[in-house]
Design a protein around this motif. Structure first.
Motif, PDB file in Angstrom:
ATOM      1  N   PRO A 268      -3.987  45.521  -3.339  1.00 44.78           N
ATOM      2  CA  PRO A 268      -3.352  44.669  -2.327  1.00 44.78           C
ATOM      3  C   PRO A 268      -2.539  43.541  -2.960  1.00 44.78           C
ATOM      4  O   PRO A 268      -3.026  42.835  -3.850  1.00 44.78           O
ATOM      5  N   GLY A 269      -1.307  43.408  -2.516  1.00 47.24           N
ATOM      6  CA  GLY A 269      -0.449  42.342  -3.011  1.00 47.24           C
ATOM      7  C   GLY A 269       0.157  42.585  -4.370  1.00 47.24           C
ATOM      8  O   GLY A 269       0.841  41.708  -4.906  1.00 47.24           O
TER       9      GLY A 269
ATOM     10  N   ASP B  20     -10.123  47.356 -11.454  1.00 48.99           N
ATOM     11  CA  ASP B  20      -9.654  48.720 -11.229  1.00 48.99           C
ATOM     12  C   ASP B  20      -9.601  49.065  -9.746  1.00 48.99           C
ATOM     13  O   ASP B  20      -9.113  50.135  -9.376  1.00 48.99           O
ATOM     14  N   THR B  21     -10.097  48.179  -8.910  1.00 46.26           N
ATOM     15  CA  THR B  21     -10.082  48.409  -7.475  1.00 46.26           C
ATOM     16  C   THR B  21      -8.659  48.547  -6.960  1.00 46.26           C
ATOM     17  O   THR B  21      -7.819  47.666  -7.179  1.00 46.26           O
TER      18      THR B  21
ATOM     19  N   THR C 187      -6.362  57.745  -2.612  1.00 50.82           N
ATOM     20  CA  THR C 187      -7.805  57.662  -2.431  1.00 50.82           C
ATOM     21  C   THR C 187      -8.271  56.287  -2.905  1.00 50.82           C
ATOM     22  O   THR C 187      -7.843  55.810  -3.953  1.00 50.82           O
ATOM     23  N   GLN C 188      -9.111  55.652  -2.119  1.00 51.21           N
ATOM     24  CA  GLN C 188      -9.540  54.285  -2.405  1.00 51.21           C
ATOM     25  C   GLN C 188     -10.647  54.277  -3.461  1.00 51.21           C
ATOM     26  O   GLN C 188     -11.641  54.999  -3.335  1.00 51.21           O
ATOM     27  N   VAL C 189     -10.462  53.441  -4.457  1.00 43.24           N
ATOM     28  CA  VAL C 189     -11.493  53.190  -5.462  1.00 43.24           C
ATOM     29  C   VAL C 189     -11.853  51.710  -5.381  1.00 43.24           C
ATOM     30  O   VAL C 189     -10.971  50.849  -5.495  1.00 43.24           O
ATOM     31  N   THR C 190     -13.123  51.433  -5.174  1.00 42.05           N
ATOM     32  CA  THR C 190     -13.597  50.058  -5.100  1.00 42.05           C
ATOM     33  C   THR C 190     -14.716  49.867  -6.115  1.00 42.05           C
ATOM     34  O   THR C 190     -15.708  50.609  -6.097  1.00 42.05           O
TER      35      THR C 190
END
Length: 125
Positions: A40-41, A89-90, A119-122
């Motif tokens: 984000p951003g 790394d998110t 694909t989201q990595v959190t």
């Protein structure tokens, strides 16, 4: 042409994830591939890229030594093994295909013509 990324999720710092990108609708062997990510951003950035043959591979500075890109031309699938994950790394991770680079790979997102959905990595601290 379709790229379907999967394998993202929530993991603690220091953990591992393996992303996959299944390709269909085109000749997998005729494409170089890349993994990109966007937090984000922030701008989309190169994570790793691989040539058509798999003989040439490159990594972004922030992931080199922790991530490994690979491809299985028989299965039409691209992979990204991510180890020693860090909170930074998110991001949403995207796979992308480039038909124009015949020998190597490009680090520039703008040169990739086909993109997966992400694909989201959190990574939690």
């Amino acid at each position: 042409v379709q790229l379907q990324a999967s394998g993202g999720g929530l993991v603690q710092a220091g953990g591992s994830l393996r992303l996959s990108c299944a390709a269909s609708g085109f000749s997998f062997d005729d494409y170089a591939f890349g993994w990109f990510r966007q937090a984000p951003g922030k701008e989309r950035e190169l994570v790793a890229a691989i040539s058509r043959s798999g003989s040439q591979i490159g990594y972004g500075d922030s992931v080199r030594g922790r991530f490994t890109i690979s491809r299985d031309n028989a299965k039409n699938t691209l992979y990204l093994q991510m180890n020693s994950l860090k909170p930074e790394d998110t991001a949403v991770y995207y796979c992308a295909a480039d038909s124009r680079n015949t020998l190597g790979y490009s680090p520039y997102a703008g040169l990739y013509g086909e993109w997966g959905q992400g694909t989201q990595v959190t990574v939690s601290s």
